[in-house]
Design a protein around this motif. Structure first.
Motif, PDB file in Angstrom:
ATOM      1  N   LEU A 146      54.100  43.710  68.863  1.00  0.00           N
ATOM      2  CA  LEU A 146      55.418  43.168  69.165  1.00  0.00           C
ATOM      3  C   LEU A 146      56.397  43.420  68.024  1.00  0.00           C
ATOM      4  CD1 LEU A 146      54.377  39.797  70.857  1.00  0.00           C
ATOM      5  CD2 LEU A 146      55.151  41.911  71.960  1.00  0.00           C
ATOM      6  N   TYR A 147      55.900  43.259  66.799  1.00  0.00           N
ATOM      7  CA  TYR A 147      56.773  43.548  65.659  1.00  0.00           C
ATOM      8  C   TYR A 147      57.178  45.024  65.656  1.00  0.00           C
ATOM      9  CZ  TYR A 147      58.325  44.691  60.990  1.00  0.00           C
ATOM     10  OH  TYR A 147      59.055  45.184  59.940  1.00  0.00           O
ATOM     11  N   GLY A 148      56.241  45.896  65.998  1.00  0.00           N
ATOM     12  CA  GLY A 148      56.538  47.325  66.034  1.00  0.00           C
ATOM     13  C   GLY A 148      57.630  47.662  67.033  1.00  0.00           C
ATOM     14  N   LEU A 149      57.623  47.000  68.186  1.00  0.00           N
ATOM     15  CA  LEU A 149      58.686  47.218  69.170  1.00  0.00           C
ATOM     16  C   LEU A 149      60.040  46.801  68.605  1.00  0.00           C
ATOM     17  CD1 LEU A 149      56.923  45.943  72.430  1.00  0.00           C
ATOM     18  CD2 LEU A 149      57.328  48.316  71.748  1.00  0.00           C
ATOM     19  N   TRP A 150      60.038  45.666  67.906  1.00  0.00           N
ATOM     20  CA  TRP A 150      61.296  45.200  67.297  1.00  0.00           C
ATOM     21  C   TRP A 150      61.777  46.180  66.229  1.00  0.00           C
ATOM     22  CZ3 TRP A 150      62.773  44.115  62.336  1.00  0.00           C
ATOM     23  CH2 TRP A 150      64.019  43.481  62.196  1.00  0.00           C
ATOM     24  N   GLN A 151      60.878  46.629  65.364  1.00  0.00           N
ATOM     25  CA  GLN A 151      61.288  47.533  64.287  1.00  0.00           C
ATOM     26  C   GLN A 151      61.772  48.865  64.843  1.00  0.00           C
ATOM     27  OE1 GLN A 151      58.765  47.784  60.798  1.00  0.00           O
ATOM     28  NE2 GLN A 151      59.278  49.929  60.477  1.00  0.00           N
ATOM     29  N   ASP A 169      53.951  55.672  64.560  1.00  0.00           N
ATOM     30  CA  ASP A 169      53.513  56.856  63.827  1.00  0.00           C
ATOM     31  C   ASP A 169      53.994  58.115  64.530  1.00  0.00           C
ATOM     32  OD1 ASP A 169      51.917  58.983  62.685  1.00  0.00           O
ATOM     33  OD2 ASP A 169      50.547  57.445  61.942  1.00  0.00           O
ATOM     34  N   ILE A 170      54.399  59.115  63.769  1.00  0.00           N
ATOM     35  CA  ILE A 170      54.866  60.377  64.342  1.00  0.00           C
ATOM     36  C   ILE A 170      53.774  61.036  65.183  1.00  0.00           C
ATOM     37  CG2 ILE A 170      54.230  61.742  62.316  1.00  0.00           C
ATOM     38  CD1 ILE A 170      57.308  62.258  64.595  1.00  0.00           C
ATOM     39  N   ASP A 171      52.512  60.832  64.798  1.00  0.00           N
ATOM     40  CA  ASP A 171      51.413  61.404  65.575  1.00  0.00           C
ATOM     41  C   ASP A 171      51.380  60.834  66.992  1.00  0.00           C
ATOM     42  OD1 ASP A 171      50.507  63.163  63.709  1.00  0.00           O
ATOM     43  OD2 ASP A 171      48.820  61.940  63.028  1.00  0.00           O
ATOM     44  N   TYR A 172      51.779  59.580  67.145  1.00  0.00           N
ATOM     45  CA  TYR A 172      51.776  58.982  68.481  1.00  0.00           C
ATOM     46  C   TYR A 172      52.792  59.672  69.379  1.00  0.00           C
ATOM     47  CZ  TYR A 172      51.547  55.428  72.123  1.00  0.00           C
ATOM     48  OH  TYR A 172      51.378  54.772  73.327  1.00  0.00           O
ATOM     49  N   LEU A 230      54.360  50.861  79.396  1.00  0.00           N
ATOM     50  CA  LEU A 230      53.583  52.073  79.672  1.00  0.00           C
ATOM     51  C   LEU A 230      53.533  52.972  78.443  1.00  0.00           C
ATOM     52  CD1 LEU A 230      54.836  52.936  83.276  1.00  0.00           C
ATOM     53  CD2 LEU A 230      52.490  52.310  82.618  1.00  0.00           C
ATOM     54  N   PHE A 231      54.662  53.118  77.757  1.00  0.00           N
ATOM     55  CA  PHE A 231      54.691  53.959  76.561  1.00  0.00           C
ATOM     56  C   PHE A 231      53.794  53.383  75.474  1.00  0.00           C
ATOM     57  CE2 PHE A 231      56.523  55.085  72.403  1.00  0.00           C
ATOM     58  CZ  PHE A 231      56.416  56.467  72.474  1.00  0.00           C
ATOM     59  N   SER A 232      53.688  52.058  75.421  1.00  0.00           N
ATOM     60  CA  SER A 232      52.872  51.400  74.392  1.00  0.00           C
ATOM     61  C   SER A 232      51.412  51.268  74.792  1.00  0.00           C
ATOM     62  CB  SER A 232      53.433  50.004  74.089  1.00  0.00           C
ATOM     63  OG  SER A 232      54.763  50.081  73.630  1.00  0.00           O
ATOM     64  N   SER A 233      51.052  51.707  76.000  1.00  0.00           N
ATOM     65  CA  SER A 233      49.676  51.524  76.472  1.00  0.00           C
ATOM     66  C   SER A 233      48.668  52.266  75.606  1.00  0.00           C
ATOM     67  CB  SER A 233      49.550  51.977  77.932  1.00  0.00           C
ATOM     68  OG  SER A 233      49.843  53.365  78.066  1.00  0.00           O
ATOM     69  N   GLY A 234      49.067  53.376  75.022  1.00  0.00           N
ATOM     70  CA  GLY A 234      48.173  54.097  74.125  1.00  0.00           C
ATOM     71  C   GLY A 234      47.859  53.279  72.876  1.00  0.00           C
ATOM     72  N   LYS A 235      48.862  52.596  72.354  1.00  0.00           N
ATOM     73  CA  LYS A 235      48.642  51.730  71.196  1.00  0.00           C
ATOM     74  C   LYS A 235      47.697  50.584  71.554  1.00  0.00           C
ATOM     75  CE  LYS A 235      53.304  52.531  69.316  1.00  0.00           C
ATOM     76  NZ  LYS A 235      54.557  51.860  68.916  1.00  0.00           N
ATOM     77  N   VAL A 236      47.867  50.048  72.763  1.00  0.00           N
ATOM     78  CA  VAL A 236      46.973  48.984  73.224  1.00  0.00           C
ATOM     79  C   VAL A 236      45.541  49.509  73.304  1.00  0.00           C
ATOM     80  CG1 VAL A 236      46.433  47.422  75.128  1.00  0.00           C
ATOM     81  CG2 VAL A 236      48.819  47.812  74.467  1.00  0.00           C
ATOM     82  N   LEU A 237      45.385  50.737  73.805  1.00  0.00           N
ATOM     83  CA  LEU A 237      44.062  51.357  73.877  1.00  0.00           C
ATOM     84  C   LEU A 237      43.442  51.489  72.495  1.00  0.00           C
ATOM     85  CD1 LEU A 237      41.805  52.948  75.385  1.00  0.00           C
ATOM     86  CD2 LEU A 237      43.205  55.004  75.043  1.00  0.00           C
ATOM     87  N   MET A 278      45.501  46.271  57.437  1.00  0.00           N
ATOM     88  CA  MET A 278      45.700  47.713  57.370  1.00  0.00           C
ATOM     89  C   MET A 278      45.102  48.403  58.598  1.00  0.00           C
ATOM     90  SD  MET A 278      44.688  50.435  54.367  1.00  0.00           S
ATOM     91  CE  MET A 278      45.886  49.696  53.265  1.00  0.00           C
ATOM     92  N   VAL A 279      43.885  47.974  58.985  1.00  0.00           N
ATOM     93  CA  VAL A 279      43.253  48.540  60.178  1.00  0.00           C
ATOM     94  C   VAL A 279      44.105  48.252  61.407  1.00  0.00           C
ATOM     95  CG1 VAL A 279      41.226  48.424  61.676  1.00  0.00           C
ATOM     96  CG2 VAL A 279      40.941  48.394  59.199  1.00  0.00           C
ATOM     97  N   ALA A 280      44.577  47.021  61.531  1.00  0.00           N
ATOM     98  CA  ALA A 280      45.404  46.642  62.673  1.00  0.00           C
ATOM     99  C   ALA A 280      46.711  47.420  62.697  1.00  0.00           C
ATOM    100  CB  ALA A 280      45.678  45.145  62.642  1.00  0.00           C
ATOM    101  N   THR A 281      47.302  47.637  61.532  1.00  0.00           N
ATOM    102  CA  THR A 281      48.555  48.381  61.458  1.00  0.00           C
ATOM    103  C   THR A 281      48.360  49.828  61.887  1.00  0.00           C
ATOM    104  OG1 THR A 281      49.348  46.982  59.648  1.00  0.00           O
ATOM    105  CG2 THR A 281      50.427  49.100  59.935  1.00  0.00           C
ATOM    106  N   ILE A 282      47.281  50.447  61.437  1.00  0.00           N
ATOM    107  CA  ILE A 282      47.036  51.858  61.758  1.00  0.00           C
ATOM    108  C   ILE A 282      46.939  52.058  63.266  1.00  0.00           C
ATOM    109  CG2 ILE A 282      45.296  53.691  61.606  1.00  0.00           C
ATOM    110  CD1 ILE A 282      44.770  52.734  58.723  1.00  0.00           C
ATOM    111  N   SER A 283      46.168  51.206  63.948  1.00  0.00           N
ATOM    112  CA  SER A 283      45.985  51.384  65.387  1.00  0.00           C
ATOM    113  C   SER A 283      47.252  51.047  66.162  1.00  0.00           C
ATOM    114  CB  SER A 283      44.814  50.544  65.885  1.00  0.00           C
ATOM    115  OG  SER A 283      45.050  49.174  65.656  1.00  0.00           O
ATOM    116  N   THR A 284      47.965  49.990  65.763  1.00  0.00           N
ATOM    117  CA  THR A 284      49.156  49.592  66.514  1.00  0.00           C
ATOM    118  C   THR A 284      50.350  50.489  66.242  1.00  0.00           C
ATOM    119  OG1 THR A 284      49.679  47.960  64.780  1.00  0.00           O
ATOM    120  CG2 THR A 284      48.452  47.185  66.706  1.00  0.00           C
ATOM    121  N   ARG A 285      50.296  51.291  65.203  1.00  0.00           N
ATOM    122  CA  ARG A 285      51.329  52.308  64.993  1.00  0.00           C
ATOM    123  C   ARG A 285      51.085  53.544  65.853  1.00  0.00           C
ATOM    124  NH1 ARG A 285      52.231  54.508  59.546  1.00  0.00           N
ATOM    125  NH2 ARG A 285      54.220  55.136  60.446  1.00  0.00           N
ATOM    126  N   GLY A 286      49.868  53.641  66.418  1.00  0.00           N
ATOM    127  CA  GLY A 286      49.597  54.750  67.334  1.00  0.00           C
ATOM    128  C   GLY A 286      48.632  55.771  66.801  1.00  0.00           C
TER     129      GLY A 286
END
Length: 268
Positions: A46-51, A61-64, A112-119, A156-164
């Motif tokens: 949720l914070y990532g969507l706001w930022q 992440d640019i890779d996402y 839908l766009f964020s579904s990959g981050k959820v995965l 850090m682990v949580a940030t990496i995955s939620t950034r994509g």
């Protein structure tokens, strides 16, 4: 803790009561740990969507963006490698196909766009669960959860995955590989190793340690060399003895899986 009321009565003996600490009770059951880990990732999502919506410095992440662009290309029936800098297996683009769909509804399209981050975040949780299962074989479940929490509650682990980043998927594959090895399921371990290296090449670094661990004794084949100790066996004989059926099976299965997947993905 001494019960002073009992201690003050004639003929009574002091009694002690033990109250489990809050930290200990947190690890007694899996629900508090995994619920906390899931909530941590939800907060970051949720914070990532706001930022992303309010800051010139994006959380995603640019890779996402590369992954989702490749998924969009795949949804049109084209190769994901039409997207410049996409250097991953097509399987990753297929997994992210939901991100390519649009409905016209801003809230639903964002989801839908964020579904990959959820995965990827869900993969973090699965990797932590597999880590707990592996550790629980050599220690109690509560102790295993404490070590798994180093992964599950790590910001850090949580940030990496939620950034994509897709590293959470690799975490699942590597921990599933370790679990299969410890369970002596050699064919499954070989397939997981081959698939992991196909997905990203660096899990190959675990292969030497796995092969070294899989000696005859560990795999239940501790037949002694005829009348000789291991130090009396010639060097060439030691090499021959090192090549056990389990090690051969692992090598053949992993290489077959790796090359089959590579050839299939290249053909597609």
């Amino acid at each position: 803790m001494v019960n002073h009321k009992s201690a003050g009565r004639p003929g009574s003996s002091p009694t002690t009561t033990t109250t489990p600490s809050l930290l200990s009770s947190f690890f007694n059951r899996p629900l508090p740990l995994y619920l906390s880990a899931a909530l941590l990732r939800l907060v970051f999502l949720l914070y990532g969507l706001w930022q992303d919506a309010n800051s010139p410095v994006k959380y995603t992440d640019i890779d996402y963006l590369v992954f989702t662009d490749a998924a969009r290309i795949v949804s049109r029936g084209q190769s994901p490698y039409e997207r410049e800098t996409y250097r991953y297996t097509p399987i990753l683009a297929w997994l992210l196909l939901p991100t390519a769909h649009t409905t016209g509804n801003q809230l639903l399209d964002t989801a839908l766009f964020s579904s990959g981050k959820v995965l990827f975040a869900a993969a973090d949780l699965v990797a932590g669960w597999l880590l707990e299962r592996v550790l629980a074989k050599s220690m109690g479940a509560a102790a295993a959860r404490k070590f798994a929490a180093i992964w599950l509650l790590n910001p850090m682990v949580a940030t990496i995955s939620t950034r994509g980043s897709s590293e959470g998927l690799l975490g699942v594959l590597v921990m599933a590989l370790l679990s299969a090895v410890l369970a002596k399921r050699v064919a499954l371990a070989g397939m997981l190793l081959g698939f992991s290296v196909h997905f990203k090449i660096y899990p190959f670094i675990y292969a030497p340690a796995i092969v070294w661990w899989m000696d005859r004794e560990k795999m239940g084949d501790s037949r002694p060399e005829k009348g000789r100790s291991p130090t009396e066996i010639p060097f060439v004989g030691r090499i021959v003895r090192f090549i056990t059926p389990a090690r051969l099976k692992l090598a053949i299965t992993s290489l077959a899986t790796f090359f089959t997947l590579n050839i299939a993905m290249f053909a597609l």
